[in-house]
Design an enzyme around this catalytic site. Sequence first.
Site, PDB file in Angstrom:
ATOM      1  N   HIS A 149      57.498  57.797  22.810  1.00  0.00           N
ATOM      2  CA  HIS A 149      58.535  56.823  22.488  1.00  0.00           C
ATOM      3  C   HIS A 149      58.677  56.573  21.004  1.00  0.00           C
ATOM      4  CE1 HIS A 149      60.268  55.086  26.057  1.00  0.00           C
ATOM      5  NE2 HIS A 149      59.097  55.103  26.663  1.00  0.00           N
ATOM      6  N   GLN A 196      54.111  57.725  27.146  1.00  0.00           N
ATOM      7  CA  GLN A 196      54.362  56.522  26.333  1.00  0.00           C
ATOM      8  C   GLN A 196      54.281  56.840  24.849  1.00  0.00           C
ATOM      9  OE1 GLN A 196      55.749  53.831  27.792  1.00  0.00           O
ATOM     10  NE2 GLN A 196      55.542  55.100  29.618  1.00  0.00           N
ATOM     11  N   ASP A 230      59.439  53.065  34.516  1.00  0.00           N
ATOM     12  CA  ASP A 230      60.322  53.128  33.348  1.00  0.00           C
ATOM     13  C   ASP A 230      61.767  53.372  33.771  1.00  0.00           C
ATOM     14  OD1 ASP A 230      58.435  52.654  31.440  1.00  0.00           O
ATOM     15  OD2 ASP A 230      58.210  54.724  30.783  1.00  0.00           O
ATOM     16  N   HIS A 276      62.042  -0.209  32.089  1.00  0.00           N
ATOM     17  CA  HIS A 276      61.769   0.757  33.170  1.00  0.00           C
ATOM     18  C   HIS A 276      61.399   0.007  34.449  1.00  0.00           C
ATOM     19  CE1 HIS A 276      61.445   3.659  29.901  1.00  0.00           C
ATOM     20  NE2 HIS A 276      61.275   4.647  30.760  1.00  0.00           N
ATOM     21  N   GLU A 288      50.959  46.426  27.782  1.00  0.00           N
ATOM     22  CA  GLU A 288      52.294  46.397  28.383  1.00  0.00           C
ATOM     23  C   GLU A 288      52.245  47.053  29.782  1.00  0.00           C
ATOM     24  OE1 GLU A 288      55.051  49.166  26.699  1.00  0.00           O
ATOM     25  OE2 GLU A 288      56.786  47.989  27.319  1.00  0.00           O
ATOM     26  N   HIS A 289      51.664  48.266  29.834  1.00  0.00           N
ATOM     27  CA  HIS A 289      51.489  48.957  31.112  1.00  0.00           C
ATOM     28  C   HIS A 289      50.003  49.173  31.354  1.00  0.00           C
ATOM     29  CE1 HIS A 289      55.311  50.668  29.441  1.00  0.00           C
ATOM     30  NE2 HIS A 289      55.751  50.308  30.624  1.00  0.00           N
TER      31      HIS A 289
HETATM   32  N1  HSO Z   1      58.332  52.769  28.460  1.00  0.00           N
HETATM   33  C1  HSO Z   1      59.369  52.039  27.759  1.00  0.00           C
HETATM   34  C2  HSO Z   1      60.657  51.968  28.519  1.00  0.00           C
HETATM   35  C3  HSO Z   1      61.383  53.260  28.638  1.00  0.00           C
HETATM   36  N2  HSO Z   1      60.850  54.412  29.045  1.00  0.00           N
HETATM   37  C4  HSO Z   1      62.690  53.521  28.411  1.00  0.00           C
HETATM   38  C5  HSO Z   1      61.770  55.341  29.093  1.00  0.00           C
HETATM   39  N3  HSO Z   1      62.905  54.804  28.693  1.00  0.00           N
HETATM   40  C6  HSO Z   1      58.866  50.629  27.451  1.00  0.00           C
HETATM   41  O1  HSO Z   1      58.290  50.024  28.498  1.00  0.00           O
HETATM   42 ZN    ZN Z   2      58.798  54.853  28.692  1.00  0.00          ZN
END
Ligand code: HSO
Ligand code: ZN
Length: 416
Positions: A249, A246, A347, A406, A313-314
């Site tokens: 990203h 994560q 994902d 009414h 989120e996760h």
């Molecule tokens: N973990 C990201 C979603 C994603 N992972 C896209 C890989 N590609 C957001 O939940």
């Molecule tokens: Zn991801």
Amino acid sequence: MWQALDIEAWIAGRRSDLDRVKEPVSQIIARVRAEGDAALLDLTKKFDGIDLEEIAVPKEELEAAYDRVDARLVESLVEAEARISAFHELQRGRDLWLQEMEPGITLGVRTTPLSRVGAYVPGGRAAYPSTALMCTVPAKVAGVSEICCCTPPPVSPITLVALDIAGVDEVYRIGGAQAIAAMAIGTETVPRVEKIVGPGNVYVTAAKMLLRDEVEIDFPAGPSEIAVLADETANPTFIAADILAQAEHDPNAACVLVTTRPGLADAVGAEVERMVAGSERREIIMKALGNSGYVLVSDLDEGVATIDAIAPEHLSIQVSDPLAVLNRVRNAGSIFVGPYAAVACGDYASGTNHVLPTAGYAAIYSGLDLNHFCRRSTVQVISREGLLAIADVVETIADAEGLHAHAESVRVRRKG
Ligand code: HSO
Ligand code: ZN
């Protein structure tokens, strides 16, 4: 690098970015409203550095994209689409259900899909064909008749293939807040939509929040997050791997380990450091790790309370009896149970949706699912017998409210 977190301060700090960009995002929205396509072209030049010849991607370009994508990748996207489709298909309820509540009074719910929705698929740092599937496949399963997608240029052929596999109707080469404004307000080229779904950076998220009077949105879905709840039975290598997954990203991604065991926090820290050294996305990960760390708790009760406060989120549950913990956690976008449930499975390909609320919004919103693409109407079928059974209650309450018309609307039917 791997640090103990003051979790209260950490939670308090993570929504501040949105306020910072409200002003510039409002200006972008105002320009799209006033100038339509001309604003889209100009803002794309300014922010993406691209002189667009056409905003809409022609159908032939979608078809030609297959020649530019590796066959194994096309197959994988087809397989992922099938799994996502199958899981979302399971969420389908009946289009109409009716239940006789008492003689002459039948109530029910009719569910119908939205007509036109827009998906925002991020681009920029990477192509996200998986997000293209996650945003659009549930809309297709729900029966939405027109699905459009905005994604920033240059649009990767991989994203186009994914959108084509999902059966998207229109694709526009527009990103950022201007894409959200275009779909919410409409321009000469981009017809307005009823609802916008999909994740994005802080500008995209701010635009979604600012346009909520004009368009329905899913929820704020910003930089990725993971929280891991772990006890002494957890595997530090698996946890570190999920954290890196994560963290890679986005520099603003955030990862938190909540554990009952100080030794595990150290072991995960050591694994994270070892793995990050060999990573291609080292710079992004290092920045994300700056927003990340661990929290020590005295027992799993405190751990569950900490997870609920984070509302990640996760959530990955790595304890000896993970199903028991599953039942106790309330706030998490998507929950991964046990050592083999890598977050990356969700994902990409297990079938659950990866468009999820971030920044603590999992406490109030649900991740993308079929319900996001449907609305429900209640239904009642009432006979004369049914009317007579409730007439007195309706008339009495209506008269008490001073709403005599009414009451009268029921009274006149008593006679007929
Ligand atoms: N973990 C990201 C979603 C994603 N992972 C896209 C890989 N590609 C957001 O939940
Ligand atoms: Zn991801």
